[in-house]
Design an enzyme around this catalytic site. Structure first.
Site: not given
Ligand code: NAP
Length: 313
Positions: A174, A230, A232, A261, A279
């Site tokens: 990260s 999981i 995007r 999708e 998804h």
């Molecule tokens: P989160 O807590 O905000 O975590 C997101 C991660 O992305 C953090 O580790 C962050 O890294 C990293 N990140 C953000 N901007 C970045 C950048 N510019 N470059 C590199 N790393 C970056 O989000 P979350 O709640 O865990 O959710 C994550 C994602 O899962 C959602 O945004 C969504 O797209 C996806 N999702 C998918 C499903 C599904 O049905 N498959 C369901 C829900 C969510 P740092 O630690 O460096 O800040």
């Protein structure tokens, strides 16, 4: 002028829609592209949007709603919404973080177990009646492997905790190192991929993370490595991933998310070394209800002039 203050936009279930309608006078649109077709008298009164979907919700759409103050997204990932355009118009955006972490992490583990123990083929062998005639090839031990998480956010941590319970060594990358005793931080996905058997992407989507896992990281993962996504479809170089899976330069993939999708690249369908899901990370009755409730709480807070529950901007 109409009395509707809330626009319900997207493919909500009947239950979700009636809960929103019961709370606030509402109008409806199937998606962002239909909003401009609503009568001007309706659009003029709409102050909040409850949004569900992945179609882009950009500045042009916002401009069709002159009284708009909030877009409340159904889902934690809000990459479909142009937040910069919302900022420029003084529009708030909210999402539904936290309430779906368990389900998405559970699905990641389910896909990984399915891939390592070849559950799809095992099930098919039993159903086909051919069990007596042939054996399922031996598959791959899951517990005790090495896992790497790309993006140790809310969902990434839940996945790492589950994998730790499977006696896995935990690595992650990260932007900054976290306070995670016993887990190993890597500065980038390539160095992570060199170390692990399983690489799980749990990043936010959007332009900044596009192709974050690219050709070099896939090559570093190697023929025994598995990519799990999981997050995007945009976070991995999908063309490179398909090449790697077809040529066996990585061992396999477990994917819940894709580009375009649900009309995904047909090359995915022929892959025997991939577990593919539509998804459905947050797709349980309990979690979808919690997401709908949090979305409605944000809409209501805005319309009643209270602080938003989970603002993005
Ligand atoms: P989160 O807590 O905000 O975590 C997101 C991660 O992305 C953090 O580790 C962050 O890294 C990293 N990140 C953000 N901007 C970045 C950048 N510019 N470059 C590199 N790393 C970056 O989000 P979350 O709640 O865990 O959710 C994550 C994602 O899962 C959602 O945004 C969504 O797209 C996806 N999702 C998918 C499903 C599904 O049905 N498959 C369901 C829900 C969510 P740092 O630690 O460096 O800040």
């Amino acid at each position: 002028m109409s009395d509707a203050v809330l626009l319900i936009c997207g493919p909500f279930s009947a239950e979700e829609r009636s809960r929103l309608e019961a709370a606030h006078p509402s109008a409806h649109a199937a998606g962002p592209e239909e909003i401009a077709d609503l009568p001007e008298a309706v659009r003029a009164g709409l102050r909040a949007v409850a949004y569900k979907g992945h179609a882009p919700f950009g500045g042009g759409v916002m401009d069709a709603l002159p009284a708009l103050g909030v877009i409340a997204n159904y889902g934690v990932g809000y990459d479909a919404i142009d937040v910069a355009a919302a900022d420029a118009r003084g529009v708030k955006v909210t999402n539904t973080p936290g309430v779906l972490n368990d389900d998405v992490a559970d699905l990641a583990l389910g896909m990984m177990l399915s891939l390592s123990r070849n559950l799809e083929a095992g099930s098919q062998l039993v159903r086909s009646g051919e069990w007596a005639e042939r054996a399922l090839p031996l598959n791959r031990k899951f517990s005790g492997g090495k896992a790497g998480i790309v993006g140790l956010g809310r969902i990434g941590r839940e996945i790492a905790d589950r994998l730790a319970a499977f006696k896995m060594e935990i690595h992650y990358t990260s932007r900054s190192e976290k306070d995670t005793p016993g887990w190993t931080w890597h500065a980038d996905p390539v160095s992570l991929a060199r170390e692990v058997d399983w690489m799980v992407i749990a990043l936010v989507g959007g332009k900044e993370t596009e192709n974050h896992v690219g050709t070099e990281a896939l090559a570093a993962l190697g023929p025994d490595g598995v990519l799990v996504n999981i997050s995007r479809g945009s976070t991995v170089d999908e063309a490179a991933l398909l090449d790697a899976l077809e040529q066996g330069t990585i061992g396999g993939a477990a994917l819940d998310v894709f580009l375009n999708e649900p009309d995904i690249d047909p090359r995915f369908r022929a892959l025997e070394n991939a577990v593919l899901q539509p998804h459905q990370g947050s797709g349980t009755v309990q979690t979808r209800r919690a997401m709908a409730e949090l979305q409605l709480a944000n809409v209501t807070a805005f319309l009643e002039g209270r602080a938003l529950e989970t603002p993005v901007n």
